[in-house]
Design a protein around this motif. Sequence first.
Motif, PDB file in Angstrom:
ATOM      1  N   ALA A 273       0.837  -1.193   0.000  1.00 31.21           N
ATOM      2  CA  ALA A 273       0.000   0.000   0.000  1.00 31.21           C
ATOM      3  C   ALA A 273       0.879   1.252   0.000  1.00 31.21           C
ATOM      4  CB  ALA A 273      -0.922  -0.002   1.219  1.00 31.21           C
ATOM      5  N   ALA A 274       1.907   1.260   0.842  1.00 36.76           N
ATOM      6  CA  ALA A 274       2.832   2.398   0.883  1.00 36.76           C
ATOM      7  C   ALA A 274       3.659   2.478  -0.395  1.00 36.76           C
ATOM      8  CB  ALA A 274       3.744   2.276   2.103  1.00 36.76           C
ATOM      9  N   LEU A 275       4.131   1.323  -0.895  1.00 34.24           N
ATOM     10  CA  LEU A 275       4.991   1.300  -2.075  1.00 34.24           C
ATOM     11  C   LEU A 275       4.255   1.797  -3.318  1.00 34.24           C
ATOM     12  CD1 LEU A 275       7.593   0.467  -3.562  1.00 34.24           C
ATOM     13  CD2 LEU A 275       6.643  -1.844  -3.728  1.00 34.24           C
ATOM     14  N   PHE A 276       3.071   1.248  -3.595  1.00 29.66           N
ATOM     15  CA  PHE A 276       2.345   1.629  -4.804  1.00 29.66           C
ATOM     16  C   PHE A 276       1.901   3.090  -4.743  1.00 29.66           C
ATOM     17  CE2 PHE A 276       0.855  -2.303  -7.263  1.00 29.66           C
ATOM     18  CZ  PHE A 276       1.996  -3.004  -6.917  1.00 29.66           C
ATOM     19  N   MET A 396      -2.867 -10.293  -1.179  1.00 30.44           N
ATOM     20  CA  MET A 396      -2.719  -9.218  -0.205  1.00 30.44           C
ATOM     21  C   MET A 396      -1.820  -8.109  -0.752  1.00 30.44           C
ATOM     22  SD  MET A 396      -4.666  -9.947   2.296  1.00 30.44           S
ATOM     23  CE  MET A 396      -4.135  -8.816   3.564  1.00 30.44           C
ATOM     24  N   ARG A 397      -0.810  -8.486  -1.521  1.00 28.59           N
ATOM     25  CA  ARG A 397       0.050  -7.487  -2.160  1.00 28.59           C
ATOM     26  C   ARG A 397      -0.760  -6.608  -3.101  1.00 28.59           C
ATOM     27  NH1 ARG A 397       5.438 -10.403  -4.425  1.00 28.59           N
ATOM     28  NH2 ARG A 397       5.156  -8.672  -5.863  1.00 28.59           N
ATOM     29  N   GLU A 398      -1.533  -7.221  -3.972  1.00 28.47           N
ATOM     30  CA  GLU A 398      -2.277  -6.454  -4.968  1.00 28.47           C
ATOM     31  C   GLU A 398      -3.378  -5.619  -4.332  1.00 28.47           C
ATOM     32  OE1 GLU A 398      -1.352  -6.071  -8.150  1.00 28.47           O
ATOM     33  OE2 GLU A 398       0.353  -7.201  -7.382  1.00 28.47           O
ATOM     34  N   LEU A 399      -4.102  -6.200  -3.376  1.00 28.49           N
ATOM     35  CA  LEU A 399      -5.128  -5.428  -2.686  1.00 28.49           C
ATOM     36  C   LEU A 399      -4.505  -4.249  -1.934  1.00 28.49           C
ATOM     37  CD1 LEU A 399      -7.470  -8.221  -1.266  1.00 28.49           C
ATOM     38  CD2 LEU A 399      -7.939  -6.663  -3.163  1.00 28.49           C
ATOM     39  N   GLY A 400      -3.350  -4.485  -1.327  1.00 29.91           N
ATOM     40  CA  GLY A 400      -2.651  -3.397  -0.655  1.00 29.91           C
ATOM     41  C   GLY A 400      -2.256  -2.303  -1.634  1.00 29.91           C
ATOM     42  N   PHE A 403      -5.344  -0.336  -2.686  1.00 29.24           N
ATOM     43  CA  PHE A 403      -5.774   0.495  -1.562  1.00 29.24           C
ATOM     44  C   PHE A 403      -4.845   1.690  -1.382  1.00 29.24           C
ATOM     45  CE2 PHE A 403      -5.400   1.477   3.009  1.00 29.24           C
ATOM     46  CZ  PHE A 403      -6.712   1.867   3.275  1.00 29.24           C
ATOM     47  N   GLY A 404      -3.533   1.453  -1.479  1.00 32.76           N
ATOM     48  CA  GLY A 404      -2.561   2.525  -1.289  1.00 32.76           C
ATOM     49  C   GLY A 404      -2.686   3.614  -2.335  1.00 32.76           C
ATOM     50  N   ILE A 405      -2.859   3.214  -3.607  1.00 32.20           N
ATOM     51  CA  ILE A 405      -3.030   4.211  -4.664  1.00 32.20           C
ATOM     52  C   ILE A 405      -4.316   4.994  -4.465  1.00 32.20           C
ATOM     53  CG2 ILE A 405      -3.461   4.510  -7.138  1.00 32.20           C
ATOM     54  CD1 ILE A 405      -1.526   2.218  -7.670  1.00 32.20           C
ATOM     55  N   ALA A 406      -5.418   4.280  -4.161  1.00 31.65           N
ATOM     56  CA  ALA A 406      -6.705   4.956  -3.974  1.00 31.65           C
ATOM     57  C   ALA A 406      -6.637   5.977  -2.841  1.00 31.65           C
ATOM     58  CB  ALA A 406      -7.790   3.921  -3.694  1.00 31.65           C
ATOM     59  N   LEU A 407      -6.007   5.603  -1.728  1.00 28.39           N
ATOM     60  CA  LEU A 407      -5.924   6.508  -0.581  1.00 28.39           C
ATOM     61  C   LEU A 407      -5.020   7.703  -0.880  1.00 28.39           C
ATOM     62  CD1 LEU A 407      -6.784   6.976   2.336  1.00 28.39           C
ATOM     63  CD2 LEU A 407      -4.838   5.590   3.080  1.00 28.39           C
TER      64      LEU A 407
END
Length: 483
Positions: A273-276, A396-400, A403-407
């Motif tokens: 989430a942080a990385l993407f 979990m990687r892809e969902l993260g 989520f990270g990009i959306a946020l």
Amino acid sequence: MSTSARRWVVALTGVGSLMAALDTLVVSTALSTIRLELHASVEQLEWTVNAYNLSFAVLLITAAALGDRFGRRRLYASGVALFAAASAACALAPSVGWLIAARTVQGAGAALIVPLGLALLSDAFPPERRGTAIGIFSAITGLAVASGPLVGGAIVQGISWEWIFWVNVPIGLVAAPLVLARMRESRGPRASLDIAGLGLVTVGALGIVWGLVRGNQAGWGSLEVLATLIAGVLLTVSFILWEMRTREPMLPMRFFRSRAFSAGNAAIFFTFAALFGTVFFYAQLLQTAMGYGPLGAGLRLLPYTATFMTVAPVAGAMADRIGERPLLVGGLTLQTAGLAWLALIAKPDMAYSQMLAPFIIAGVGVSMAIPAAQNSVVGSVASEALGKAAGVNSMMRELGGVFGIALAVAVFAATGGYASAQAFTDGFGPAIGVSAGLALLGALAALALPSRRTTSIQASHTAAGGGQAAAHANQLQAQEATQ
């Protein structure tokens, strides 16, 4: 398995991962050119990225379950071939609609490649050497991360945007036959296919990912987004309840009793989430706020992206000796520090030299964390369950990431914009600050990992086989609870 055979496994699974990772990053540098040549709207342009991420994330657990049933090697080779064919379709796209459809098929190919590649790699190495192998695998993936923006910028400026897809075709044509010739077959338990479970998790994941992807465009309070998110959550809960009562589950819920499995998956979610979220804005910062071209931006990202190739192998080898918890907690703490530093100094007149230290610190941190989290998850289950564990980890990687990009985009849109360099950095700072917070949540989740002593005991039981591992489950859980 011989040393030569294991080298083939590392190389061929790494090639598949490289294809999937390279394509994700290379496309980002070509979006402006694709918009002009295919007369795409902004929403259509976003879907050239989102269509890939959507099918990728939704199909990961399904692909892992099919690999367990019909053969991981066979379906991995099929995924490589499908990815190459879809890449050719992308390159030949006469319209943006065609391109979006082809990108959706590409995501399906990647869903076969990523979890099955990790499962095949994990199955080829004993637990005490698995971290080193995953570190090398992560370094090959890191090569794609490191070279992606640079390769994309060079191709778009020097040739044409279609060639960012053509490069995958010869790789796939060579790799797919070699997978069948050089790798041994690997399967999960010979259980009946859990059709109800497959349907629930696929549609549930689709609802969640669709809501996250559409939130910034349709509005987070819109009926479309709320309905899809709620439906996705309800279907996911139904999936969990079904898996707890069915006789042959595709994802045994007992996996989550292991702290190594649960905490490792939580940490990888926040890591990506942080990385993407940050990668989405890094190249834009260099181009929009600092005035560099695509190739110049790619070159200046190398100090950050090169850490994925140089640090990951060392981190993987260290995980075999000291355990995953120090690497995950330490790495995600470094990622938090680097991102927070960059968020605080972001200004339109910022010199590139000021970005180098936070770039490198954040890159080293995430490069430490990724192989450690992967090793924790696949090392927590018996060998026949590697496909299921790898599928959950990849999902979990892809969902993260989604989520990270959306946020990050939501925060950017609320605080800044593209009207000027000042407007961009006004939004960039808070968006990267939110990503730093996500990395910190990952570090806190990683604190729940078991110690090295418990991990070593569990690895030896995993190597002994499924029945013996199950017999020791209660002992392991009692030991984890005390640490």
